[in-house]
Enzyme design. Structure first.
Site, PDB file in Angstrom:
ATOM      1  N   TYR A   1       0.839  -1.200   0.000  1.00 25.39           N
ATOM      2  CA  TYR A   1       0.000   0.000   0.000  1.00 25.39           C
ATOM      3  C   TYR A   1       0.869   1.243   0.000  1.00 25.39           C
ATOM      4  O   TYR A   1       2.043   1.208   0.359  1.00 25.39           O
ATOM      5  CB  TYR A   1      -0.956   0.019   1.200  1.00 25.39           C
ATOM      6  CG  TYR A   1      -0.291   0.185   2.551  1.00 25.39           C
ATOM      7  CD1 TYR A   1       0.027   1.455   3.045  1.00 25.39           C
ATOM      8  CD2 TYR A   1       0.006  -0.912   3.349  1.00 25.39           C
ATOM      9  CE1 TYR A   1       0.626   1.618   4.281  1.00 25.39           C
ATOM     10  CE2 TYR A   1       0.608  -0.763   4.592  1.00 25.39           C
ATOM     11  CZ  TYR A   1       0.910   0.499   5.057  1.00 25.39           C
ATOM     12  OH  TYR A   1       1.516   0.652   6.284  1.00 25.39           O
ATOM     13  N   CYS A   2       0.260   2.369  -0.413  1.00 24.70           N
ATOM     14  CA  CYS A   2       0.872   3.687  -0.255  1.00 24.70           C
ATOM     15  C   CYS A   2      -0.105   4.539   0.542  1.00 24.70           C
ATOM     16  O   CYS A   2      -0.907   3.992   1.299  1.00 24.70           O
ATOM     17  CB  CYS A   2       1.235   4.304  -1.597  1.00 24.70           C
ATOM     18  SG  CYS A   2      -0.163   4.598  -2.705  1.00 24.70           S
ATOM     19  N   PHE A   3      -0.070   5.847   0.403  1.00 25.25           N
ATOM     20  CA  PHE A   3      -0.917   6.666   1.274  1.00 25.25           C
ATOM     21  C   PHE A   3      -2.405   6.527   0.936  1.00 25.25           C
ATOM     22  O   PHE A   3      -3.227   6.266   1.802  1.00 25.25           O
ATOM     23  CB  PHE A   3      -0.502   8.139   1.212  1.00 25.25           C
ATOM     24  CG  PHE A   3      -1.298   9.014   2.147  1.00 25.25           C
ATOM     25  CD1 PHE A   3      -1.154   8.862   3.521  1.00 25.25           C
ATOM     26  CD2 PHE A   3      -2.192   9.950   1.667  1.00 25.25           C
ATOM     27  CE1 PHE A   3      -1.904   9.640   4.399  1.00 25.25           C
ATOM     28  CE2 PHE A   3      -2.926  10.736   2.536  1.00 25.25           C
ATOM     29  CZ  PHE A   3      -2.790  10.582   3.908  1.00 25.25           C
TER      30      PHE A   3
ATOM     31  N   TYR B   1      -3.116   3.515   3.038  1.00 24.99           N
ATOM     32  CA  TYR B   1      -2.975   3.803   4.468  1.00 24.99           C
ATOM     33  C   TYR B   1      -4.157   4.609   4.998  1.00 24.99           C
ATOM     34  O   TYR B   1      -4.688   4.320   6.080  1.00 24.99           O
ATOM     35  CB  TYR B   1      -1.671   4.574   4.708  1.00 24.99           C
ATOM     36  CG  TYR B   1      -1.563   5.171   6.088  1.00 24.99           C
ATOM     37  CD1 TYR B   1      -1.086   4.418   7.149  1.00 24.99           C
ATOM     38  CD2 TYR B   1      -1.964   6.494   6.327  1.00 24.99           C
ATOM     39  CE1 TYR B   1      -1.008   4.961   8.431  1.00 24.99           C
ATOM     40  CE2 TYR B   1      -1.884   7.040   7.591  1.00 24.99           C
ATOM     41  CZ  TYR B   1      -1.413   6.276   8.635  1.00 24.99           C
ATOM     42  OH  TYR B   1      -1.348   6.823   9.899  1.00 24.99           O
TER      43      TYR B   1
END
Length: 366
Positions: free
Chosen positions: A94-96, A124
């Site tokens: 995952y990223c933001f 996130y």
């Protein structure tokens, strides 16, 4: 390839391993358990791309990102991602927000390493919001009871004996008082909140709808309780734990002297560890100097210094009992008497440890 995932509940219930592709500066502000930070970009690279995005738009920012992460740099990062994916076939990345960065990691993993690996939809931010909602919903929907009592009565010991408890001090890695700082540091605020929410999620999934908490102030060390939970704690019913001054002194001696010195020595070695422990203990007393008053502080500090000397040179901790008992009777107990009077209408049961545990077990079974 497994599908990209938006079932945050199952991710946390299963302790799914996750690869966090955010920059270290983002990760260090807070993350989730079982997560490894394997960023697409370093902090400096992210800053450059962010500036480019603001000034020239998305396409220019993407182009710059590709220029910054190419060749050997790209190879090394893909290699680390591939190692994680291979070691954790049931995990996610995952990223933001689950956008460009995690998609790019997915693409490079597939094109450069031949690995198809799913990402968390919403990233996130979505998972963080899910956990915040988990705690808020529990406060609104579940039944809570607090364990109160004078300092040193063993409230944490009661919590440890109950399957439906939430150990706030355990999650905060702090014993909750002015002397409660441990040898190891506390988690970041977000990490504390996330761990607590996951604890709640797992217990509710197991069918628990009644929780036992230690009666705490808003802040445990440097960790703040989620506001809805803290506000609820001003109204939740209580049980009041009692013990003799002698029993409480013995318990505090074990927790704050014997065990804490052992923590420091285990981390730093005998000489440096004991020195750090002694400094921490003296500093804890100094932190409440104004509230103690000058004369009482000087009296207790002198006893503590002598007790530390005897502990270091002779291995004898008995002199610590003097400052502990004095602090209990003269400082902590008057505050707790006042608190009990204010909370008297909410107290359901009063007793010593075994009786309190039995009462709470019966209460949960109703």
């Amino acid at each position: 390839m497994r599908d990209n995932c938006s079932d945050y509940r199952q991710i946390f219930l299963n302790d799914s391993p996750m690869m966090d592709a955010r920059a270290p500066v983002e990760f260090n502000k807070g993350a989730f358990p079982n997560v490894v930070n394997l960023p697409l970009m370093t902090d400096i690279e992210r800053q450059k791309v962010g500036t480019c995005y603001k000034q020239h738009g998305q396409d220019a920012a993407i182009k710059l990102g590709h220029q910054l992460v190419q060749g050997k740099t790209r190879e090394e990062r893909v290699q680390r991602w591939a190692e994680f994916a291979t070691a954790n076939p049931n995990g996610y990345l995952y990223c933001f927000r689950g956008g460009l960065r995690s998609q790019l990691v997915q693409e490079w993993l597939k094109s450069d390493a031949g690995i198809e690996y799913p990402r968390v939809v919403g990233g996130y931010k979505a998972m963080r919001n899910f956990l915040i909602d988990t705690t808020d919903q529990a406060v609104a929907q579940c039944n809570f009871v607090l364990v109160g009592g004078m300092t040193g009565t063993g409230k944490t010991e009661v919590i440890a004996q109950l399957g439906n408890s939430l150990d706030l001090e355990g999650h905060a890695n702090h014993r909750g008082s002015s002397f409660g700082k441990r040898a190891t540091g506390q988690p970041m605020q977000i990490d504390f909140e996330n761990a607590l929410a996951i604890d709640i999620l797992k217990k509710r999934n197991a069918g628990m709808e009644q929780f036992v908490l230690e009666d705490e102030g808003r802040i445990i060390g440097k960790c703040s309780l989620p506001l809805p939970l803290y506000e609820g704690m001003q109204h939740f019913p209580l049980v009041w734990l009692e013990d003799s001054v002698e029993g409480r002194t013995t318990r505090i001696l074990q927790d704050y002297v014997i065990d804490l010195s052992a923590e420091f020595i285990n981390l730093q070695g005998a000489e440096e560890g004991f020195k750090a422990f002694a400094e921490r203990l003296m500093q804890s007393l100094t932190n409440i100097q104004k509230r103690l008053g000058g004369e009482r502080y000087q009296r207790l500090a002198a006893i503590m210094q002598q007790a530390l000397l005897e502990q270091e040179t002779q291995g004898d901790v008995s002199l610590h009992r003097q400052w502990i008992e004095t602090l209990l009777v003269e400082y902590y107990d008057p505050m707790y008497v006042f608190q009990r009077e204010n909370k008297a209408g909410r107290i359901e049961f009063v007793g010593e440890q075994a009786a309190i545990v039995e009462f709470l077990q019966h209460r949960a079974a109703k």
